[in-house]
Design a protein around this motif. Structure first.
Motif, short mmCIF file in Angstrom:
data_model
loop_
_atom_site.label_atom_id
_atom_site.label_comp_id
_atom_site.label_asym_id
_atom_site.label_seq_id
_atom_site.Cartn_x
_atom_site.Cartn_y
_atom_site.Cartn_z
N ASN A 17 0.82 -1.21 0.00
CA ASN A 17 0.00 0.00 0.00
C ASN A 17 0.86 1.27 0.00
OD1 ASN A 17 -2.42 -1.41 -0.05
ND2 ASN A 17 -2.62 -1.44 2.17
N ILE A 18 1.93 1.25 0.76
CA ILE A 18 2.83 2.41 0.79
C ILE A 18 3.47 2.61 -0.58
CG2 ILE A 18 4.99 3.32 1.75
CD1 ILE A 18 4.21 1.96 4.42
N VAL A 19 3.93 1.52 -1.19
CA VAL A 19 4.56 1.62 -2.51
C VAL A 19 3.57 2.20 -3.53
CG1 VAL A 19 5.51 0.27 -4.44
CG2 VAL A 19 6.25 -0.20 -2.09
N LYS A 20 2.33 1.71 -3.52
CA LYS A 20 1.33 2.24 -4.44
C LYS A 20 1.10 3.72 -4.22
CE LYS A 20 -1.25 -2.03 -5.07
NZ LYS A 20 -2.49 -2.76 -4.76
N GLU A 21 1.00 4.11 -2.95
CA GLU A 21 0.78 5.51 -2.63
C GLU A 21 1.93 6.38 -3.12
OE1 GLU A 21 -0.37 8.20 1.30
OE2 GLU A 21 -0.18 6.02 1.49
N GLU A 23 4.07 5.62 -5.54
CA GLU A 23 4.12 5.57 -7.01
C GLU A 23 3.09 6.49 -7.65
OE1 GLU A 23 5.89 1.13 -7.98
OE2 GLU A 23 3.72 1.39 -7.90
N ASN A 24 1.94 6.63 -6.97
CA ASN A 24 0.89 7.49 -7.51
C ASN A 24 1.23 8.96 -7.41
OD1 ASN A 24 -0.76 5.36 -8.25
ND2 ASN A 24 -1.84 5.32 -6.31
N GLY A 25 2.17 9.30 -6.56
CA GLY A 25 2.59 10.69 -6.41
C GLY A 25 1.60 11.49 -5.58
N GLY A 26 1.83 12.77 -5.53
CA GLY A 26 0.93 13.65 -4.80
C GLY A 26 1.15 13.64 -3.30
N VAL A 27 2.18 12.92 -2.84
CA VAL A 27 2.49 12.87 -1.42
C VAL A 27 3.52 13.97 -1.13
CG1 VAL A 27 3.39 11.44 0.44
CG2 VAL A 27 2.09 10.38 -1.41
N ASP A 31 6.12 13.74 4.04
CA ASP A 31 5.32 12.52 4.20
C ASP A 31 5.92 11.37 3.38
OD1 ASP A 31 3.62 13.93 5.85
OD2 ASP A 31 2.07 14.21 4.31
N ALA A 32 6.39 11.69 2.18
CA ALA A 32 6.99 10.66 1.32
C ALA A 32 8.24 10.07 1.97
CB ALA A 32 7.33 11.25 -0.05
N ILE A 33 9.04 10.93 2.60
CA ILE A 33 10.25 10.44 3.28
C ILE A 33 9.87 9.54 4.45
CG2 ILE A 33 12.23 11.16 4.68
CD1 ILE A 33 12.36 13.67 2.85
N ALA A 34 8.88 9.94 5.22
CA ALA A 34 8.43 9.12 6.36
C ALA A 34 7.88 7.79 5.87
CB ALA A 34 7.37 9.87 7.17
N LYS A 35 7.10 7.82 4.80
CA LYS A 35 6.54 6.58 4.26
C LYS A 35 7.63 5.69 3.68
CE LYS A 35 1.89 8.28 3.33
NZ LYS A 35 1.22 7.40 4.27
N PHE A 36 8.62 6.29 3.04
CA PHE A 36 9.74 5.52 2.51
C PHE A 36 10.49 4.82 3.65
CE2 PHE A 36 14.22 5.08 1.41
CZ PHE A 36 14.12 4.34 0.24
N ASN A 37 10.74 5.55 4.73
CA ASN A 37 11.42 4.94 5.88
C ASN A 37 10.60 3.79 6.46
OD1 ASN A 37 13.75 6.53 5.89
ND2 ASN A 37 12.75 8.14 7.07
N GLU A 38 9.30 3.99 6.58
CA GLU A 38 8.43 2.92 7.09
C GLU A 38 8.46 1.72 6.15
OE1 GLU A 38 3.81 2.13 8.51
OE2 GLU A 38 4.31 4.02 7.52
#
Length: 73
Positions: A17-21, A23-27, A31-38
């Motif tokens: 789900n994180i990867v899809k989010e 990849e879709n962009g708009g983050v 937030d993108a850095i935090a999601k990447f770390n997670e």
């Protein structure tokens, strides 16, 4: 009380789900850095689980016995 650990399947689904989010962009960048770390933490956890499973399977095949078959997370 110990926090309940997510299963392999739950971790993998969250990672997907994180990867899809991402990849879709708009983050937003922060937030993108935090999601990447997670995502990296989840990927590492999943990899460790798979490595343990592989080692366990190799032991079973090598020893030709099911007695040692235990999945450790």
């Amino acid at each position: 009380m110990k926090k309940e650990e997510m299963s392999f399947e739950e971790k993998l689904k969250k990672l997907e789900n994180i990867v899809k989010e991402l990849e879709n962009g708009g983050v937003p960048l922060n937030d993108a850095i935090a999601k990447f770390n997670e995502a990296m933490l989840l990927a590492n956890d999943c990899n460790k689980i798979l490595e343990n499973a592989s080692e366990t399977i190799n032991k079973v095949v090598k020893n030709d016995t099911l007695e040692e078959f235990k999945v450790e997370e």
